[in-house]
Design an enzyme around this catalytic site. Sequence first.
Site, short mmCIF file in Angstrom:
data_model
loop_
_atom_site.label_atom_id
_atom_site.label_comp_id
_atom_site.label_asym_id
_atom_site.label_seq_id
_atom_site.Cartn_x
_atom_site.Cartn_y
_atom_site.Cartn_z
N HIS A 161 43.04 53.71 6.93
CA HIS A 161 42.25 54.75 7.60
C HIS A 161 41.68 54.22 8.91
O HIS A 161 41.63 54.93 9.91
CB HIS A 161 41.13 55.24 6.69
CG HIS A 161 40.52 56.53 7.13
ND1 HIS A 161 39.26 56.62 7.68
CD2 HIS A 161 41.02 57.80 7.15
CE1 HIS A 161 38.99 57.87 7.97
NE2 HIS A 161 40.04 58.61 7.67
N CYS A 162 41.26 52.97 8.91
CA CYS A 162 40.70 52.36 10.12
C CYS A 162 41.74 52.27 11.24
O CYS A 162 41.37 52.26 12.43
CB CYS A 162 40.19 50.96 9.82
SG CYS A 162 38.93 50.85 8.54
#
Length: 357
Positions: free
Chosen positions: A342-343
């Site tokens: 997600h980062c």
Amino acid sequence: MARMKRFTDLDPTPHALGFAMPPEWGPHEATWMGWPADDELWFGHLVGVRDEYAALVRTIARFERVELLVRDEESEQDARRRLTGLNVRFHRCALDDSWLRDSGPLFVVRGAKDPEVALVDWRFNAWGGKFDWQHDDAVPGYVANFLGMARWTRPEVLEGGGLEIAGDGSGLTTRSCFLTPTRNPGLTEEGYAPLLRDFLGVQHLLWLDGGLENDHTDGHIDTITRFVPGDVIVTSVEGDPGDPNFRVMRRNLALLREMRGPQGRPYHIVELPLPARRLEGAEGRLPPTYANFYVGNGFVVVPQYGDPNDKRAVDVLRPLFPGREVIGLSSRRIIEGGGSFHCLTQQQPAGRTWSGD
């Protein structure tokens, strides 16, 4: 590059013009990412990181286009060698690091039928000045110019990984992140509420206290707790009372059980295990988590660490995303940099580019 409008404080806000940030599980036009390039930032693991990163890009590109930023000739050649023939578009763009969730733009959408898309360009300072950031702070401007998309520029620091969006006007964040003095000194919980309403459409802002031990983001919400469709929140739990994460996660779980949505209904809370094994890196404990999954068109990618809880985490998430392929991919080297899938990603919602005219 097409012409686009840059809005200032003298112009109407996105909210005033009917724009709001949609949930991640809405339809995507593309996913923006940045190719890993600095071996020092990855503590000597760049080769392994690129192997895992390429697998992530290949997976996403099966479902939607990837807009991949590459910072120099070596990065572009390496990425093209691994990804040629896939649904990937390459962009030469100066980068400090690869965490596009935080340095990239946050897109906002207006209208349900034939939606229009614009973006908000928040300031990025590498999680309170922990690393170099000047090139990364310019990424939203590059994206806006490339797309010919209108953008609102803001002086406040805000990272996409620090805010969860449900799509019904709800947002979720942590005090440990948003209230650090190295981000927006003097900006309080009460001050964030109108800011996020005006620029991202968040009408109902919810707060947890903190995140994982040794998370250099100061406790991003996307490493612990996520909205999923249907008034559901999935949150990380630690089963070992002797682990420093146990108390914080238990406190978060208690707070979530007391929270209510915009219509006054309680959320359905789903517990997601943290990895069973403690992982150590060059700077101490690493923050591996399954909550850092990424949702796209027809898929969910879930980080895996070679841990006994890997399969259990995928099994917890699969029924929460009916109609999507839930895929576990290795993130054992990527987590050495402090984050995961997600980062590394930033979704561009489907819709027509709005130039501001």
